[in-house]
Every structure is written in structure tokens, then in C-alpha cells.
Design a protein around this motif. Structure first.
Motif, mmCIF file in Angstrom:
data_model
loop_
_atom_site.group_PDB
_atom_site.id
_atom_site.type_symbol
_atom_site.label_atom_id
_atom_site.label_comp_id
_atom_site.label_asym_id
_atom_site.label_seq_id
_atom_site.Cartn_x
_atom_site.Cartn_y
_atom_site.Cartn_z
ATOM 1 N N LEU A 1 -16.441 -6.433 -39.034
ATOM 2 C CA LEU A 1 -16.942 -6.110 -40.504
ATOM 3 C C LEU A 1 -17.599 -7.172 -41.106
ATOM 4 O O LEU A 1 -18.677 -6.932 -41.705
ATOM 5 N N VAL A 2 -17.217 -8.470 -41.172
ATOM 6 C CA VAL A 2 -17.824 -9.432 -41.637
ATOM 7 C C VAL A 2 -19.178 -9.678 -40.917
ATOM 8 O O VAL A 2 -20.255 -9.729 -41.755
ATOM 9 N N ALA A 3 -19.299 -9.676 -39.964
ATOM 10 C CA ALA A 3 -20.782 -9.851 -39.134
ATOM 11 C C ALA A 3 -21.707 -8.829 -39.162
ATOM 12 O O ALA A 3 -22.735 -8.911 -39.611
ATOM 13 N N ASN A 4 -20.998 -7.556 -39.563
ATOM 14 C CA ASN A 4 -21.995 -6.555 -39.783
ATOM 15 C C ASN A 4 -22.439 -6.522 -41.128
ATOM 16 O O ASN A 4 -23.681 -6.497 -41.477
ATOM 17 N N PHE A 5 -21.712 -6.988 -41.910
ATOM 18 C CA PHE A 5 -22.455 -7.142 -43.461
ATOM 19 C C PHE A 5 -23.522 -8.322 -43.413
ATOM 20 O O PHE A 5 -24.717 -8.050 -43.870
ATOM 21 N N PHE A 6 -23.397 -9.194 -42.938
ATOM 22 C CA PHE A 6 -24.410 -10.560 -42.909
ATOM 23 C C PHE A 6 -25.320 -9.957 -42.124
ATOM 24 O O PHE A 6 -26.581 -10.375 -42.358
#
Ligand SMILES: Nc1ncnc2c1ncn2[C@@H]1O[C@H](COP(=O)(O)OP(=O)(O)OP(=O)(O)O)[C@@H](O)[C@H]1O
Ligand SMILES: [Mg+2]
Lengths: 244, 255
Positions: A232-237
Motif C-alpha cells: 500500500l505504501v509503495a503503491n502510493f509513492f
């Protein structure tokens, strides 16, 4: 948290050392492609078809405005599938399946001293066990995701036909309108990053399991949770970096 | 020869090993004995480098092993065969693949040579014909013997066996003991065996190290262990009534 990241980085450093023997490595790589990739095809197929179906139905049911042409359904189904649903949702599902599988396999090897046995022989256990898994996933996840995209669009079409909400021609026109190849590149870039995260994180939790069978279960849970959060975090960035 | 100097090892507050010093000689079966939980397995793991000792050093034929880097350690590890307390067979591989694994990894042998070697090792542990079984399909005693076969497949210079005959019937236990002794003498290797089994102690113990409370409490050979008046050793050796009767009858004879 920070010591975990340090340990994780150190693990990766050792994982990416030169394999002992090319032949053995190739064999391990194919095993892992089978285990991580091929074995995931059924669940990916099932999920993608239903996902596509639901996206198409929801879009169709929300098309109240007469100004929206009917081909919008195909267009929306395609965009959301390619941009988000296939790469991210399917990766989250694979985080559950592959992540728990990898963590418990390596965790069991750890608690039953199989990893010690490898080390004693002089084998770099991290590289021997984990490198083929990471490489296998990074190579095969994109294939799975392309497959998932295709099936999701088919699922969308099927559901529209079954519900009688649109015609094949209009749906296909929608699928083909405003198509940008760069979206596929974006999706596959995400996929590769997610594949790496899932396998490396769950390998980490597996490899540093201490104790017995119960702890293997705990490691598997931690692996899935952490891998999902990481996705989820990687997707955002990644979205910020690539799309904007 | 393996030499262990001033090894200390703690896990958190649990100080398991206190200043262990020992020498394990070449061409001999060196035993480590002691009660359960006294740190025998931890000591062995410190010796082979699976645990990093807090202090102290281990040397293999004069080479200080503790302070080598990863690659240098690897060269020595290729000469070590180890039987783990829980066998530690690779459960995704067949018996044949298990024994063949180190050969595939580290030798340039042809498929045929490797297979011959596997069969030779299986024959030595009386398990000819089990090649295609998976570890889960083998009994505990078979797994032990397969693990021994794997440990000796590379012709190690140093052989470690953590309780090689626990969980085996007396007859198989003797076969394993004899095998370990034969290999040791035949190839002139340095063998270290952890055991609880008094029968093995008497049968094969060329040198014996008794660990008590994480310290090296007593050292000697199999003759000395029977006659020593060290209290803890006697309690260990003569724990069973049966052994006590034997001692009584020996003492009667002496009178
Ligand atoms: N990996 C570990 N982490 C923490 N403590 C450990 C670890 N391994 C062993 N210990 C502790 O070290 C002590 C000695 O354990 P060890 O396994 O060496 O006993 P042992 O003499 O081999 O006993 P047994 O004959 O039952 O095998 C025990 O108190 C155990 O709890
Ligand atoms: Mg032990």
C-alpha cells in the motif's frame, strides 16, 4: 522497526551474492516459478474474472447521466483494471498466498535446523533459498498480472452480456478508447516492485523465525501483514512518482 | 584436531557455557556427555560456527576458525559433516537428493559418480534401496541414519554427531556406533559425538568430555569414567539401578 530495516537490508546484501552453481540455481529458479507463479494461476484467474465483472456492473449501474456515452463502461473497466485492480489488488491477494507460503516454508526450514544444515555444508543459505524466490516472483508476477488484466476485461464483458447491459461492440470500443501504453508500463513497474516486496519481506520473517511450529505460524502472519502494508505504501509513492 | 579455548556463550540472561576448554583429537571418537539442557548442543554449534561464542576461540588443525570471514569459513565447513539432533533432512527432497545435495553443490562429479557415492553411503547405514523415499515417509531412526549418510557423503575431515543413536533400538544404535567408529579410524578423521547413551560411552568413547552446569567438569577415557570417584560423573554413569548393580558386582570382584 529501524533495527528490523537494518537487518532486512543486511539480509538482502547476502541474498544478492553470486550463486554457488549456475545449474543448481537454474533448477531452483524453475522450482520457484512453479511454486510461486504457476501455482497462483487459478486464484488469479478466479479473482480477476469476478473483479472485472463487478467493476463493469458497478460502472453500468452508475451511468445515470444521459451525457455519458455507453462505451464509458468499457473505458472505465479497462482503466481501473490496468491502473489499479490487477496490479494492486491481485498483488495484495498474492501477498496473502505467496507471502504465507514463503514465510512458513523458510520458517519451518529454520526451526527444524535445515537452514543450519545448509550453512554447515558451506552453502550460503540466504542466497540459495531466497534469491530464486525473489527472481522467480519478479519474473513471473508481470505475466500473472497481464493474464489478470485480460481475464478481468473478459469478466467485465461476460457480466455485461449476462445482465444485458451493453453490447459487445460498444464494450470493445470503450476498451480501445484513449488507450495509453504507458499505463501498462506503470502497472508492470508496480507489479515488479510489489513482487520484490512480497517475497523479500516474507523471506525475512521466515528466515528469522525463532522457536517452533507455533512461531512459524506467527511469522507467516507477520509476513502477510507487513507485505500488504508495504504494498500500500509503495503503491502510493509509485503512483506519485510515475503518474504525476 | 579441534581445539576449543575459553568459550563463553549466553542467551540473554541465560549463561549457558562457562569457559569451556577442550581438545578433540584426530582419528579418535571424542564424546561430549552430560545431562539434558547442560549446553552440549550449544557447545557443538559454537564449535562449528552456527552460534557465535561471546568469548573464546575454536581452531581446526591450528587454523583459528572463530575469526575467519564468511568465505574462509566456507572452506573449512566443506570439510565438516554434521548430524543434527533432529536430523534436519531437507523435507522437499528425496533421500537420494538429500545425500547427493552436497556433492552437487561442491563437487564436479558426474551423475553416475554421485549416484554411486549415494548408494555407497546408504549401504553403510543399512538403508540400501530407500533412494526415492521422502524424509516424511521414513521412521525417526531411518531419518537419523539418512542424516548420517548425508554427513559422510563428502568424506568429511571433521564429523559432528548430536545424539546419533537417541531414539534408535539397541541393535541399530550399536550399528550406528560401530559405523561412526569405523569411519573415524578408517579415514582418520576428528569425530565429536554428543551422547546420553552409556552403552556408547563404554563402547566408543576414546576421549570423554563431561559437561556439567555449562562447564567442562571432567575429562578422561572410557576406562577412567568407570573408576572415577567424581560425584557428578558417578551420578550420571550410574543413574540406573542396573548400572549400580554392575558397579556393585565389579567392586565385589575387586575385593
Ligand atoms: N537458540 C537458543 N536460544 C536461546 N536459548 C537456547 C538456544 N539454544 C539453546 N538454548 C538454551 O541453552 C541451554 C542448553 O541447551 P542445549 O540444547 O545445548 O542442551 P543439551 O545439553 O544439548 O540438552 P539435550 O541433551 O536435551 O539435547 C538450554 O537452557 C536452552 O534453553
Ligand atoms: Mg542437545
Amino acid at each position: 522497526m529501524f533495527s528490523n530495516i537494518g537487518k532486512f537490508m543486511h539480509m538482502l546484501w547476502v541474498v544478492f551474492s553470486k550463486p554457488e552453481k549456475a545449474g543448481v540455481f537454474r533448477k531452483r529458479l524453475f522450482e520457484e516459478i512453479q511454486l510461486i507463479g504457476i501455482n497462483s494461476i487459478p486464484i488469479v484467474a478466479l479473482m480477476s474474472t469476478f473483479m472485472g465483472g463487478v467493476i463493469a456492473l458497478q460502472t453500468a449501474s452508475n451511468m445515470d447521466s444521459p451525457f455519458l456515452p455507453e462505451y464509458t463502461i468499457g473505458y472505465i473497466t479497462r482503466s481501473s483494471t490496468i491502473l489499479e485492480f490487477s496490479p494492486t489488488i491481485i498483488s495484495l491477494i498474492l501477498a496473502g498466498k505467496v507471502g504465507s507460503n514463503v514465510a512458513s516454508e523458510i520458517g519451518t526450514m529454520k526451526t527444524t535446523e535445515q537452514i543450519d544444515a545448509l550453512e554447515i555444508m558451506g552453502v550460503n543459505s540466504l542466497s540459495h533459498l531466497i534469491l530464486p524466490k525473489i527472481l522467480g516472483a519478479v519474473l513471473f508476477f508481470p505475466v500473472l498480472i497481464i493474464f489478470s488484466m485480460g481475464l478481468s476485461l473478459v469478466g467485465g464483458w461476460l457480466s455485461l452480456m449476462l445482465a444485458g447491459l451493453s453490447s459487445t461492440e460498444t464494450y470493445v470500443i470503450g476498451l480501445r478508447s484513449f488507450f495509453e501504453f504507458s499505463n501498462i508500463v506503470y502497472a508492470l513497474t508496480k507489479t515488479v516492485v510489489f513482487a520484490f516486496l512480497i517475497v523479500s519481506i516474507s523471506s525475512y520473517y521466515g528466515y528469522y523465525t525463532k522457536g517452533g511450529a507455533l512461531d512459524v505460524g506467527k511469522s507467516a502472519t507477520k509476513a502477510v501483514v507487513s507485505a500488504s502494508v508495504a504494498i500500500l505504501v509503495a503503491n502510493f509513492f509509485l503512483t506519485q512518482m510515475i503518474l504525476l | 584436531m579441534i581445539e576449543v579455548k575459553n568459550i563463553n556463550k549466553s542467551f540473554g540472561d541465560n549463561h549457558v557455557l562457562h569457559d569451556i576448554n577442550a581438545k578433540f583429537e584426530k582419528g579418535k571418537v571424542n564424546l561430549i556427555i552430560g545431562q539434558s539442557g547442560q549446553g552440549k548442543s550449544v557447545l557443538t554449534k559454537c564449535i562449528v560456527g552456527l552460534h557465535q561464542p561471546d568469548t573464546g576461540s575454536v581452531s581446526y588443525d591450528g587454523v583459528d576458525f572463530t575469526h575467519l570471514d564468511r568465505l574462509e569459513k566456507k572452506e573449512i565447513r566443506k570439510q565438516i559433516g554434521m548430524l543434527f539432533q533432529g536430523s534436519a533432512l531437507f523435507d522437499s527432497m528425496t533421500v537420494e537428493e538429500n545425500i547427493m545435495f552436497p556433492l552437487t553443490m561442491f563437487t564436479k562429479m558426474t551423475k553416475k559418480e554421485k549416484l554411486d557415492r549415494v548408494n555407497f553411503c546408504l549401504e553403510r547405514v543399512n538403508l540400501t534401496g530407500t533412494n526415492t523415499l521422502f524424509p516424511a515417509e521414513c521412521s525417526g531412526g531411518m531419518q537419523k541414519r539418512i542424516a548420517i549418510a548425508r554427513a559422510i557423503s563428502m568424506n568429511p575431515k571433521y564429523l559432528f554427531c548430536d545424539e546419533p543413536n537417541s531414539g534408535l533400538d539397541p541393535k541399530t544404535a550399536i550399528v550406528i556406533d560401530n559405523l561412526i567408529r569405523e569411519i573415524t579410524y578408517e579415514y582418520d578423521i576428528t569425530t565429536v559425538v554428543i551422547t546420553h547413551d552409556m552403552n556408547s560411552v563404554i563402547e566408543i568413547g576414546d576421549t570423554i568430555l563431561f559437561i556439567h552446569n555449562g562447564r567442562n567438569w571432567w575429562m578422561g577415557d572410557r576406562k577412567e569414567i568407570i573408576t572415577t570417584d567424581n560425584k557428578e560423573i558417578s551420578e550420571f554413569v550410574y543413574a540406573s539401578d542396573f548400572m549400580q548393580e554392575i558397579r556393585a558386582s565389579m567392586q565385589d570382584k575387586r575385593k
